[in-house]
Write an enzyme that holds these catalytic residues in place. Sequence first.
Site, PDB file in Angstrom:
ATOM      1  N   ASP A 251      16.374  -6.241  11.093  1.00 30.12           N
ATOM      2  CA  ASP A 251      15.367  -5.680  11.985  1.00 30.12           C
ATOM      3  C   ASP A 251      14.169  -5.119  11.216  1.00 30.12           C
ATOM      4  O   ASP A 251      13.448  -4.267  11.720  1.00 30.12           O
ATOM      5  CB  ASP A 251      15.982  -4.558  12.843  1.00 30.12           C
ATOM      6  CG  ASP A 251      16.369  -5.054  14.221  1.00 30.12           C
ATOM      7  OD1 ASP A 251      16.308  -6.277  14.449  1.00 30.12           O
ATOM      8  OD2 ASP A 251      16.733  -4.239  15.088  1.00 30.12           O
TER       9      ASP A 251
ATOM     10  N   ASP B 263      28.141   3.766  18.268  1.00 30.46           N
ATOM     11  CA  ASP B 263      29.510   3.573  17.801  1.00 30.46           C
ATOM     12  C   ASP B 263      30.484   4.443  18.585  1.00 30.46           C
ATOM     13  O   ASP B 263      31.547   3.990  19.009  1.00 30.46           O
ATOM     14  CB  ASP B 263      29.610   3.855  16.307  1.00 30.46           C
ATOM     15  CG  ASP B 263      28.871   5.122  15.904  1.00 30.46           C
ATOM     16  OD1 ASP B 263      28.414   5.860  16.794  1.00 30.46           O
ATOM     17  OD2 ASP B 263      28.752   5.385  14.697  1.00 30.46           O
TER      18      ASP B 263
END
Length: 666
Positions: A254, A407
């Site tokens: 990214d 997460d």
Amino acid sequence: MAPRLNLFEWWGKETPRGTPVIVKMENPSFSIVEIGGADAAFKPVEKSRLKNAKQVRWILLLRASRAAAAVARGLVAAGGKRIKGVGAANEKLGKGKLMLKIIKLFLLAALAALALEAAAHFKGLHYYPEKPRIKLPRTSDDIEGLFRSIYAAWLDLRRQYLAPFLQSLSTLCVALFTIQSLDRLILCLGCFYIKLKKIKPTINGDPFPGRAAFPMVLVQIPMCNEREVYEMSISAVCQLDWPKERLLIQVLDDSDDESIQCMIRNEVTRWREKGVNIIYRHRLVRTGYKAGNLNSAMSCDYVKDYEFVAIFDADFQPAHDFLKLTVPHFEGKPELGLVQTRWAFVNKDENLLTRLQNINLCFHFEVEQQVNGVLLNFFGFNGTAGVWRIEALEDSGGWLDRTTVEDMDIAVRAHLKGWSFMYLNDVKVLCEVPESFEAYRKQQHRWHSGPMQLFRLCLPAVVKSKISIWKKANLILLFFLLRKLILPFYSFTLFCVVLPLTMFVPEAELPVWIVCYVPVVMTVLNILPAPKSLAFIAPYLLFENTMSVTKFNAMVSGLFQLGSSYEWIVTKKAGRSSEPDLLAASDRGVKAFHDDDLSPLEEQKGQQSVKKTNKIYRKELALAFLLLTASVRSLLSAHGLHFYFLLFQGFAFLLVGLDLIGEQMA
């Protein structure tokens, strides 16, 4: 459908011109650059792919947006070298204005109280908390009489209003501190029980007798502008011991820096030429941070052919046998959704900050994760160095970018769906911890604001879920409230507010066991998983109390959805772990690297004795000194030394206030 615009859009800066792209209109939120072969990165884009009118309009809009951004940057640069933008500056000033006023007010009040106490001490106006009234000596001097009246009024204000409120607040904090200490003690006893009984997950027999029996595994390496560590991470993953035809590596880049993109793309091409099944993917519209990156990769058609996915952040270096130590645990356990491994830190001895981080993280993995994994089959996913069953990810709703702790989000949703987790304490993956305090503070802000965001969002789902009552209670009361909300609240309030204020309001007493004994015992328990760090028990105790300011601020930001709770800043890496690993690979004879990669490292091999200067942050040091003097004050005040510690306390307040004001004005 137009691309989504949200608070994460700064992550999605446009890709520089010249990068070959394939615009897939089936999912226009994600435009991908994907290398599928050794030379695919250098193939020109076919003009026939732009015949669709919607595709042409989409690309024109992207180019127009990029051009407008370039013009805006040019205008801002022309306006001043150090000004990043009027709008951004005003926004930052507005955010810090209230905090600056509070700091100034608190500092002035503390200094005024200090000056009053000092003047009263030298004039012989001694006050003792056990005597409700003070007898002031009489004099005919009007000035002296006015001073005595002011001091008497201050004593009455302290005794009637400040002391009762402060005592009530301290009682609440002491109760919360006691509960949290009991939770910490129970975790330590659970870890001791696991060690005593030698409880640990094992692999029975040979789960994969032949190459055809090995499951299909996908390995993902999400990264963003990881100039320092991308090479070592890709190199470590490409050397995993697993059948090549049953392994696919995705490098999910990214980066918004074209030079970094080129370097990562070349590294991927180099490994693909060596026969590794590896793919480079770059999103043109980079929304959603890491969660958006992972979600984009999981949407590929070929992912359906894979059963498991292993995730490694850019600074992680798994051992070559990582997959053979983790994936076999899924065999015969259809309810198992995640296998998490432990982190090991290559730069834990770099400076005092890394040593203190190592203490915290060792306790987290050795005690918290291990006990929760063995006794509850649930813990928070650490975001990396873990293997997921792809079915569990899909069943739980996939990666979501609604918080900065994607997460933990996926772990909670998977737990609510009935999936179990396994933690392997014996399997370690090398990584690094932040070496600068600024990077560490930003990381901690994200780690403590995100859980509060998630708690607000998932609380209704937890209450309505079909899991057992005790699992709901563990999730709400322990996992979120006690360890994510109450812990930063009481640690900041008790040790950074109540304890220092007792210096100025001695009527509000704190018991010695709260000030000294229990914190020392809890600190020793925290350090036990890292016994070599016992020498740092004193700085660790003070460091954790001062860091509670950052953690409390982050907790409040996430709980009330403030603007700073949406900040997702990539933690700065130093890339130090790449040097010894490259040299070790060279010593083993691994021909994975070029000679020019190793030559500068060989030159630095003998330069390890050079000492580095560690930065000292005045604000944290001054606050630690403040807490230390406040702690010993209760032990020495009976010997008539209260005033002198009060004087030191005032200087500490002064240092803290001046440093904070300077930081806000910078």
